[in-house]
Design a protein around this motif. Structure first.
Motif, short mmCIF file in Angstrom:
data_model
loop_
_atom_site.label_atom_id
_atom_site.label_comp_id
_atom_site.label_asym_id
_atom_site.label_seq_id
_atom_site.Cartn_x
_atom_site.Cartn_y
_atom_site.Cartn_z
N MET A 1 0.86 -1.20 0.00
CA MET A 1 0.00 0.00 0.00
C MET A 1 0.89 1.24 0.00
SD MET A 1 -2.87 1.08 2.81
CE MET A 1 -4.10 -0.09 2.31
N PRO A 2 0.60 2.20 -0.87
CA PRO A 2 1.45 3.40 -0.92
C PRO A 2 1.41 4.14 0.41
CG PRO A 2 -0.13 3.33 -2.76
CD PRO A 2 -0.49 2.24 -1.82
N ALA A 3 2.50 4.84 0.71
CA ALA A 3 2.60 5.56 1.99
C ALA A 3 1.49 6.57 2.15
CB ALA A 3 3.96 6.25 2.09
N ALA A 4 1.14 7.24 1.06
CA ALA A 4 0.12 8.29 1.14
C ALA A 4 -1.20 7.73 1.63
CB ALA A 4 -0.08 8.95 -0.22
N VAL A 5 -1.47 6.50 1.25
CA VAL A 5 -2.72 5.90 1.67
C VAL A 5 -2.60 5.37 3.09
CG1 VAL A 5 -4.40 4.10 1.19
CG2 VAL A 5 -3.33 5.35 -0.69
N VAL A 25 -5.26 10.89 -5.95
CA VAL A 25 -5.03 11.89 -4.91
C VAL A 25 -5.39 13.26 -5.46
CG1 VAL A 25 -3.33 12.97 -3.39
CG2 VAL A 25 -3.18 10.53 -3.90
N GLN A 26 -6.27 13.95 -4.78
CA GLN A 26 -6.62 15.33 -5.16
C GLN A 26 -6.15 16.26 -4.06
OE1 GLN A 26 -9.52 16.23 -7.72
NE2 GLN A 26 -10.83 14.44 -7.40
N THR A 27 -5.71 17.44 -4.46
CA THR A 27 -5.07 18.33 -3.48
C THR A 27 -5.86 19.62 -3.28
OG1 THR A 27 -2.90 17.47 -4.06
CG2 THR A 27 -2.95 19.60 -2.96
N VAL A 28 -5.99 19.99 -2.02
CA VAL A 28 -6.53 21.30 -1.66
C VAL A 28 -5.35 22.12 -1.12
CG1 VAL A 28 -8.09 22.59 -0.15
CG2 VAL A 28 -8.81 20.38 -1.10
N GLU A 29 -5.07 23.23 -1.77
CA GLU A 29 -3.99 24.10 -1.31
C GLU A 29 -4.55 25.09 -0.31
OE1 GLU A 29 -1.08 23.42 -2.62
OE2 GLU A 29 -1.52 22.43 -4.53
N ILE A 30 -3.84 25.26 0.79
CA ILE A 30 -4.26 26.28 1.77
C ILE A 30 -3.27 27.43 1.65
CG2 ILE A 30 -4.79 26.75 4.18
CD1 ILE A 30 -4.93 23.71 4.64
N SER A 31 -3.77 28.57 1.21
CA SER A 31 -2.89 29.74 1.15
C SER A 31 -3.73 31.00 1.21
CB SER A 31 -2.04 29.72 -0.13
OG SER A 31 -2.85 29.89 -1.26
N GLY A 32 -3.12 32.03 1.77
CA GLY A 32 -3.84 33.30 1.91
C GLY A 32 -5.11 33.16 2.73
N PHE A 33 -5.08 32.29 3.73
CA PHE A 33 -6.23 32.06 4.61
C PHE A 33 -7.45 31.61 3.81
CE2 PHE A 33 -3.35 34.36 7.18
CZ PHE A 33 -3.63 34.05 8.50
N ALA A 34 -7.22 30.69 2.86
CA ALA A 34 -8.34 30.16 2.08
C ALA A 34 -8.00 28.75 1.60
CB ALA A 34 -8.61 31.06 0.87
N PHE A 35 -9.05 27.95 1.41
CA PHE A 35 -8.89 26.62 0.83
C PHE A 35 -9.11 26.72 -0.69
CE2 PHE A 35 -10.51 25.76 5.17
CZ PHE A 35 -9.49 24.95 5.64
N ASN A 36 -8.17 26.21 -1.46
CA ASN A 36 -8.29 26.26 -2.92
C ASN A 36 -8.11 24.86 -3.52
OD1 ASN A 36 -8.32 29.22 -3.10
ND2 ASN A 36 -6.26 29.02 -2.25
N PRO A 37 -9.11 24.35 -4.27
CA PRO A 37 -10.39 25.00 -4.52
C PRO A 37 -11.32 24.91 -3.31
CG PRO A 37 -10.37 22.83 -5.50
CD PRO A 37 -9.00 23.04 -4.92
N THR A 47 -8.25 9.95 -2.29
CA THR A 47 -7.53 10.57 -1.18
C THR A 47 -7.46 12.08 -1.42
OG1 THR A 47 -6.21 8.62 -0.72
CG2 THR A 47 -5.28 10.73 -0.04
N ILE A 48 -7.78 12.84 -0.41
CA ILE A 48 -7.71 14.30 -0.52
C ILE A 48 -6.56 14.77 0.35
CG2 ILE A 48 -8.93 16.49 -0.23
CD1 ILE A 48 -11.19 13.68 -0.09
N ARG A 49 -5.65 15.49 -0.28
CA ARG A 49 -4.46 15.97 0.43
C ARG A 49 -4.60 17.48 0.65
NH1 ARG A 49 0.64 14.42 -2.60
NH2 ARG A 49 -0.30 15.73 -4.20
N PHE A 50 -4.38 17.92 1.88
CA PHE A 50 -4.38 19.35 2.20
C PHE A 50 -2.94 19.77 2.46
CE2 PHE A 50 -8.90 20.23 2.71
CZ PHE A 50 -9.43 18.95 2.81
N VAL A 51 -2.51 20.83 1.82
CA VAL A 51 -1.15 21.33 1.99
C VAL A 51 -1.23 22.79 2.46
CG1 VAL A 51 1.10 21.66 0.93
CG2 VAL A 51 -0.43 19.87 0.07
N ASN A 52 -0.60 23.08 3.59
CA ASN A 52 -0.64 24.45 4.12
C ASN A 52 0.57 25.25 3.64
OD1 ASN A 52 -1.07 26.78 5.55
ND2 ASN A 52 -0.35 25.93 7.51
#
Lengths: 111, 216
Positions: A1-5, A25-37, A47-52
């Motif tokens: 199993m991949p590490a990300a999972v 894997v889909q990514t939500v970028e956190i920047s400028g005090f907002a979640f994008n998208p 899998t949803i990845r959040f990156v701050n």
């Protein structure tokens, strides 16, 4: 199993179809005090990845309580895997005006 | 260190705010620096954010340590020191540990109120284990000190509501204050909540909460 999972939080009681475990894997970028998208459409089992990217810490907390991240420092990542279709509105518990929604569609073969 | 030097120090570093109760009401360090007489009653420190390591302050532990050293150097010790929230940056065990180790060096009695950064993941236990309330438990509380009634409130249990206290606490507060003589000065302390204005801009404003009074 991949590490990300392996590191992901698995949500929902539904069995995950084999096709979905070759995970997307889909990514939500956190920047400028907002979640994008702000609204992210995924398929059950993704899998949803959040990156701050902010200097400030953030969290990802489902309004339903379905998931709660740890505190994400700058450049920290956190992943969640959702297997149950539905709408998952979430917010940052440190800055509650920061909101987003994950929309989970049923995977093919599910009902 | 002389008092005026201490006040100058904290004004410069932002390490703490000294307060004194006088006939004129609650005096802050600025008023004291103008020559208002009387001893310092309590010192407020806040937002240590132990664990933060970004450009704005790469060594927050050293900042907290310098604040503790400055307070300890006061010839007349304050009646207490209150830390009003965000002791840690990410509620991590080692961050609570570091904060506890530094704050334990204070000569004056210490009161610590939680901030939203101390409750990440809805984990309240880590904070209260590190900094138990006077009567134990996850509770707000009040006490009298030298003719002043102090109230310590907790407004970060459910931070999605942006710092509201909740009915249980408001009911308790109403009863607590009703029991005080009308002449009793009252100081209420809780987390100062900043809310980004809507639509989002770089301007922040203080979130207002009805029914309660603040010294924030």
């Amino acid at each position: 199993m991949p590490a990300a999972v392996a590191a992901a939080v698995l949500l929902g009681a539904a069995a995950v179809p084999n096709a979905a475990t070759a995970t997307t894997v889909q990514t939500v970028e956190i920047s400028g005090f907002a979640f994008n998208p702000a609204v992210l459409n995924v398929t059950a089992g993704d899998t949803i990845r959040f990156v701050n990217h902010d200097q400030e810490a953030h969290t990802v907390v489902a309004q339903s309580g379905a998931f709660t991240s740890s505190g994400l420092d700058t450049n920290d990542q956190w992943t969640v895997r959702i297997t149950k279709p539905g709408k998952y509105p979430y917010f940052c518990s440190l800055h509650p005006y920061m909101k987003g929604t994950i929309v989970v569609r049923a995977a093919r073969g599910m009902h | 260190m002389q008092r005026k030097d201490f006040l100058g120090h904290v004004a410069w570093t932002g390490a703490g705010i000294a307060y004194a109760m006088s006939a004129g009401g609650l005096m802050t360090g600025t008023a004291l620096a103008r020559g208002v007489t009387g001893s310092i009653d309590f010192v407020q420190i806040s937002n240590s954010h132990i664990g933060f390591h970004q450009e704005a302050n790469p060594d927050v532990s050293a900042t907290l340590q310098s604040a503790v050293n400055a307070i300890n150097a006061l010839p007349d010790q304050p009646k207490f020191v209150i830390h009003t929230g965000d002791v840690t940056h990410l509620s991590k065990p080692e961050q609570f540990g570091t904060a506890k180790d530094i704050l334990a060096q204070l000569r004056a009695p210490l009161i610590v109120l939680p901030g939203e950064h101390d409750f990440i993941g809805q984990d309240y236990n880590s904070f209260f284990q590190a900094f138990p309330t006077p009567k134990g438990g996850k509770q707000w509380f009040s006490w009298d000190q030298n003719g002043t009634h102090f109230v310590a409130l907790i407004n970060v249990f459910d931070f999605e509501k942006m710092g509201l206290l909740g009915n249980d606490q408001l009911t308790w507060l109403k009863r607590d204050l009703a029991a005080q003589p009308s002449s009793m000065p009252i100081v209420a302390s809780r987390r100062c909540v900043l809310k980004r204005s809507n639509p989002p801009t770089n301007r922040w404003r203080i979130a207002t909460a009805s029914h309660a009074l603040w010294n924030c």
